[in-house]
Design an enzyme around this catalytic site. Structure first.
Site, PDB file in Angstrom:
ATOM      1  N   GLY A  12       0.734  -1.229   0.051  1.00  6.20           N
ATOM      2  CA  GLY A  12      -0.009  -0.208   0.332  1.00  6.20           C
ATOM      3  C   GLY A  12       0.856   1.174   0.030  1.00  6.20           C
ATOM      4  N   GLY A 113       4.821  -7.031   4.463  1.00  7.08           N
ATOM      5  CA  GLY A 113       5.142  -7.871   3.647  1.00  7.08           C
ATOM      6  C   GLY A 113       6.251  -7.554   2.504  1.00  7.08           C
ATOM      7  N   ILE A 135       1.339   3.633   6.874  1.00  8.67           N
ATOM      8  CA  ILE A 135       0.725   4.522   7.649  1.00  8.67           C
ATOM      9  C   ILE A 135       0.312   3.769   9.082  1.00  8.67           C
ATOM     10  CG2 ILE A 135      -0.341   5.863   5.652  1.00  8.67           C
ATOM     11  CD1 ILE A 135      -3.042   4.218   6.193  1.00  8.67           C
ATOM     12  N   ASP A 136       0.393   2.501   8.831  1.00  4.58           N
ATOM     13  CA  ASP A 136      -0.025   1.482  10.066  1.00  4.58           C
ATOM     14  C   ASP A 136       1.240   1.441  11.347  1.00  4.58           C
ATOM     15  OD1 ASP A 136      -2.102   0.811   8.450  1.00  4.58           O
ATOM     16  OD2 ASP A 136      -1.301  -1.250   8.144  1.00  4.58           O
ATOM     17  N   ARG A 275     -23.982   7.428  13.346  1.00  4.01           N
ATOM     18  CA  ARG A 275     -23.510   7.277  11.973  1.00  4.01           C
ATOM     19  C   ARG A 275     -22.135   6.814  11.878  1.00  4.01           C
ATOM     20  NH1 ARG A 275     -28.301   8.597  10.920  1.00  4.01           N
ATOM     21  NH2 ARG A 275     -29.063  10.344   9.602  1.00  4.01           N
TER      22      ARG A 275
HETATM   23  O1  F6P Z   1      -1.086  -1.263   5.176  1.00  5.95           O
HETATM   24  C1  F6P Z   1      -1.676   0.045   4.898  1.00  5.95           C
HETATM   25  C2  F6P Z   1      -3.280  -0.095   4.766  1.00  5.95           C
HETATM   26  O2  F6P Z   1      -3.509   1.078   4.543  1.00  5.95           O
HETATM   27  C3  F6P Z   1      -3.886  -0.657   5.922  1.00  5.95           C
HETATM   28  O3  F6P Z   1      -4.248   0.276   7.081  1.00  5.95           O
HETATM   29  C4  F6P Z   1      -5.240  -1.161   5.133  1.00  5.95           C
HETATM   30  O4  F6P Z   1      -5.845  -2.092   5.888  1.00  5.95           O
HETATM   31  C5  F6P Z   1      -4.923  -1.577   4.066  1.00  5.95           C
HETATM   32  O5  F6P Z   1      -3.593  -0.924   3.791  1.00  5.95           O
HETATM   33  C6  F6P Z   1      -5.801  -1.414   2.551  1.00  5.95           C
HETATM   34  O6  F6P Z   1      -5.334  -2.010   1.492  1.00  5.95           O
HETATM   35  P1  F6P Z   1      -5.654  -1.593  -0.071  1.00  5.95           P
HETATM   36  O7  F6P Z   1      -4.999  -0.357  -0.276  1.00  5.95           O
HETATM   37  O8  F6P Z   1      -5.294  -2.636  -0.873  1.00  5.95           O
HETATM   38  O9  F6P Z   1      -7.014  -1.636   0.133  1.00  5.95           O
END
Ligand code: F6P
Length: 357
Positions: A12, A113, A135-136, A275
């Site tokens: 990502g 990964g 970002i995690d 919401r």
């Molecule tokens: O690993 C970063 C991340 O933004 C996670 O927080 C999220 O779960 C995932 O990527 C979303 O992935 P994708 O962009 O493949 O939908």
């Protein structure tokens, strides 16, 4: 001394990737006789042989640019050694293309990964260096990853803005924040944004506790409640399930994600209008914050120094506030979770923020 460097971004995207690419390149050109080959779309480009020569000018104007100029793709580590329908031996193809490009080393910018595959390639004899982005903020061995602080700024702004509309309408607002495995982003933005309830994957919640805290606020005449919920946070019961079972349970109940299911439960249990807000990929978009520009630049420059020293098989890290490195083997495959007694969790609990435990 001449070095021919392959560079790729995988997994990502996040703000700061281009700033890190620029940092590696500018420092490499400065420190030694560098040549760069840009590999498209992460490991997929390395497998397919999709790459191009880069010139020094290609690295100008990147500091503030969001996304990645190289493109990125998710090429899951678990499939790297699998021969799939296309009959391609991915590891052999990556090694072949590394040779074909005449590389002295490969720089991989990515998350967990990406680091696993980087380590696999290092074990296969390639000269690899990792740079930790996500970002995690969940890469083991580094205090922080680039991308995290920008996403935290953005998520905090979402929570800030939701406060005013929640207040006007007297609503409960569930804000779903990215973070599948680790809750760093939800914890930090939840506390920085003044959420009343913070739910993270590391602390499975009791749904009754969440409802109780919403009711408590309503009984104290607080017009609204803000719940920051990580996308990977689940109730105690659901966190015992396998991922697939959980997805099926949510789908069968008629919801697209856990936040909608939780919101529905709260509305039914309390009678309060509830919401859901899902900022989603917005949190990965746009220009990196000054903090991330600085961090990504420092990580990139340190990566170039590792190349100069021919110190391969490493990933750059911030270790107790200082830029350094860990071996890929030490870090690959380990997720940095939020410790349940982390100082931010303790501070939040001590001021009455509910985690639902
Ligand atoms: O690993 C970063 C991340 O933004 C996670 O927080 C999220 O779960 C995932 O990527 C979303 O992935 P994708 O962009 O493949 O939908």
């Amino acid at each position: 001394m001449k070095r021919r460097i392959g560079i790729l971004t995988s997994g990502g995207d996040c703000p700061g990737l281009n700033a890190a690419i620029r940092g590696v390149a500018k420092a490499s050109y400065h420190l030694f006789d560098a040549e760069f080959v840009g590999i498209a779309d992460g490991y997929q480009g390395l497998i397919d042989g999709d790459y191009k020569e880069m010139k020094q000018d290609d690295f100008n104007g990147l500091l503030t640019l969001g996304g990645t100029i190289l493109g990125t793709r998710r090429t899951p580590y678990r499939n790297m050694r699998k021969i799939e329908e296309d009959q391609v031996d991915k590891v052999a193809a990556m090694k072949k293309n590394y040779k074909k490009m005449g590389l002295d080393c490969l720089i991989t910018l990515g998350g967990n990964g990406t680091h696993k595959t980087a380590n696999l390639l290092a074990e296969e004899g390639l000269n690899v260096i990792g740079l930790p982005k996500t970002i995690d903020n969940d890469i083991w061995g580094t205090d922080v990853t680039f991308g995290f602080h920008t996403a935290n700024d953005l998520a905090t702004e979402v929570i800030d803005r939701i406060h005013t509309t929640a207040n006007s309408h007297g609503r409960v607002m569930v804000i779903e924040i990215m973070g599948n495995k680790a809750g760093w982003l939800t914890l930090y933005s939840g506390v920085a944004g003044g959420a009343d309830v913070v739910l993270i994957p590391e602390i499975p919640y009791k749904i009754e506790k969440v409802v109780e805290s919403v009711e408590k606020r309503a009984n104290k005449n607080r017009k609204f409640t803000i719940i920051a919920l990580a996308e990977g946070a689940f109730s105690k019961d659901m966190s015992k399930m396998k991922r697939r079972e959980r997805l099926t349970a949510i789908k069968e109940a008629g919801f697209s994600s856990n936040s909608f299911m939780l919101a529905d439960h709260i509305q039914k249990a309390t009678g309060l209008e509830t919401r859901v807000v899902v900022p989603g990929h917005y949190l990965r978009g746009g220009s990196p914050s000054p903090y991330d520009r600085l961090l990504a630049t420092q990580f990139g420059v340190y990566g170039a120094q590792l190349i100069k020293d021919e110190n391969y098989g490493q990933t750059v890290a911030m270790i107790n506030g200082k830029i350094g490195h860990n071996t890929l083997a030490e870090v690959a495959g380990i997720t940095k979770f939020v410790p349940v007694d982390h100082q931010v969790v303790r501070a939040a609990k001590n001021m009455g923020i509910t985690f639902g435990d």
